[in-house]
Design a protein around this motif. Sequence first.
Motif, PDB file in Angstrom:
ATOM      1  N   ARG A   1       0.830  -1.205   0.000  1.00  0.00           N
ATOM      2  CA  ARG A   1       0.000   0.000   0.000  1.00  0.00           C
ATOM      3  C   ARG A   1       0.869   1.262   0.000  1.00  0.00           C
ATOM      4  NH1 ARG A   1      -2.350  -0.807   4.479  1.00  0.00           N
ATOM      5  NH2 ARG A   1      -0.943   0.515   5.666  1.00  0.00           N
TER       6      ARG A   1
ATOM      7  N   THR B   1       2.672   1.764  -3.392  1.00  0.00           N
ATOM      8  CA  THR B   1       1.749   2.288  -4.395  1.00  0.00           C
ATOM      9  C   THR B   1       1.527   3.783  -4.187  1.00  0.00           C
ATOM     10  OG1 THR B   1       0.651   0.136  -4.508  1.00  0.00           O
ATOM     11  CG2 THR B   1      -0.543   2.015  -5.402  1.00  0.00           C
TER      12      THR B   1
ATOM     13  N   PHE C   1      -0.430   2.670  -9.882  1.00  0.00           N
ATOM     14  CA  PHE C   1      -1.708   2.073 -10.277  1.00  0.00           C
ATOM     15  C   PHE C   1      -1.617   1.436 -11.655  1.00  0.00           C
ATOM     16  CE2 PHE C   1      -6.418   2.359 -11.058  1.00  0.00           C
ATOM     17  CZ  PHE C   1      -6.797   1.628  -9.944  1.00  0.00           C
TER      18      PHE C   1
ATOM     19  N   GLY D   1       2.474  -2.238  -8.688  1.00  0.00           N
ATOM     20  CA  GLY D   1       1.064  -2.499  -8.944  1.00  0.00           C
ATOM     21  C   GLY D   1       0.765  -3.982  -8.819  1.00  0.00           C
TER      22      GLY D   1
ATOM     23  N   TYR E   1       0.915  -4.984  -5.153  1.00  0.00           N
ATOM     24  CA  TYR E   1      -0.302  -4.614  -4.421  1.00  0.00           C
ATOM     25  C   TYR E   1      -1.401  -5.650  -4.637  1.00  0.00           C
ATOM     26  CZ  TYR E   1      -3.913  -1.571  -2.457  1.00  0.00           C
ATOM     27  OH  TYR E   1      -4.918  -1.047  -1.678  1.00  0.00           O
ATOM     28  N   ARG E   2      -1.532  -6.112  -5.871  1.00  0.00           N
ATOM     29  CA  ARG E   2      -2.557  -7.102  -6.176  1.00  0.00           C
ATOM     30  C   ARG E   2      -2.241  -8.447  -5.529  1.00  0.00           C
ATOM     31  NH1 ARG E   2      -3.089  -6.546 -12.639  1.00  0.00           N
ATOM     32  NH2 ARG E   2      -4.542  -8.274 -12.366  1.00  0.00           N
TER      33      ARG E   2
END
Length: 385
Positions: A336, A339, A347, A354, A357-358
């Motif tokens: 988090r 990002t 993003f 990115g 994060y996923r």
Amino acid sequence: MIDYRLDEEYEDLRATVRDFATSEVAPVIGEFYEREEFPYEIVRRMGEMGLFGLPFPEAYGGMGGDYFALCLTLEELARVDSSVAITLEAGVSLGAMPLYRFGTEEQKQRWLPELCAGRALGAFGLTEPGGGSDASATRTTATLDGGEWVINGSKSFITNSGTDITSIITATAVTGQKPDGRKEISAIIVPSGTPGLTVQPKYSKVGWNASDTHGLTFDDCRVPEENLLGERGRGYAQFLSILDEGRVAIAALSVGLAQGCVDECLRYVAEREAFGHKIGEYQAIQFKIADMEMRTHTARLAYYQAAAKMLRGERFKKEAAIAKLAASNAAMDNARDATQIFGGYGFMNEYPVGRFYRDAKILEVGEGTSEVQRMLIARELGVTN
């Protein structure tokens, strides 16, 4: 004297895997991820390097190493990509390890060499659609008929279950009832391609998009009686012990993702300018990165300790839960913050953060949710039965 320096053998392994991850995985894995495609060539190379055989004896085609060597490898791979790391983690700790821990000599000789070589993958069929964290709520059944187990039921979220090189799926099933009325749960080896075993279409996932995940259905699926893994009625207990080890491995993978976030941010803040200055000169950014490094460092120490107790043959259930909880939290928090530091670019899928994060969220869910880890810690402290 306490010394956290790694032996030369461990350091050499770390360096070798780090070089492989940066030179062979990093340049191509983003494309596999976006296509949701399993990276067979990368897996083949990991097999050639002996990574799938790290903690297994040479007699079964392994490298004669230990579980900590596997953890170091997972950390280095996850610094670059978690799909590749989870493929290795599940293939070793969930696919091959139950066979090594509980299998007969004949079962080990039959399946372990190909699993250790990475030419085949094993899967761990535990979770069911209505079970989730309650693994004891198994509904899949297996009954003996003419010297064969007849299996009926379904499994969910099974990693490495539908690849072209998947060779076996070890599934838990209710095989009877214990004297106290509880379910008798056993583990049974089901070779891929067995009639009655259906691999469901792959899931559409938020993350881990270059790893293989499917549901499974057993419809009068028949396997020989000798495919029982371990003792009849001990399947649930066997897999709980496997999960304790797996939590240390997932903690190591989580630390790798957390470290990867730090790595990417350090590169980015040295180049990105805003308001006439490199953004790394701003204290707000410095503090975020300092917190990210702190989380990574403490989580790494947690999994080191858990692995050390495991290798010494000591009880490590509490330490494994602490490591998994701390490391998955660190991975999610670092993803988090990374990002946020990257801003709009964070993003975009073209940047690794990115993807990080996923991938991070599942680490707080898989192999025992964060809530389950807290339950285990409390139980080990004697707070609850």
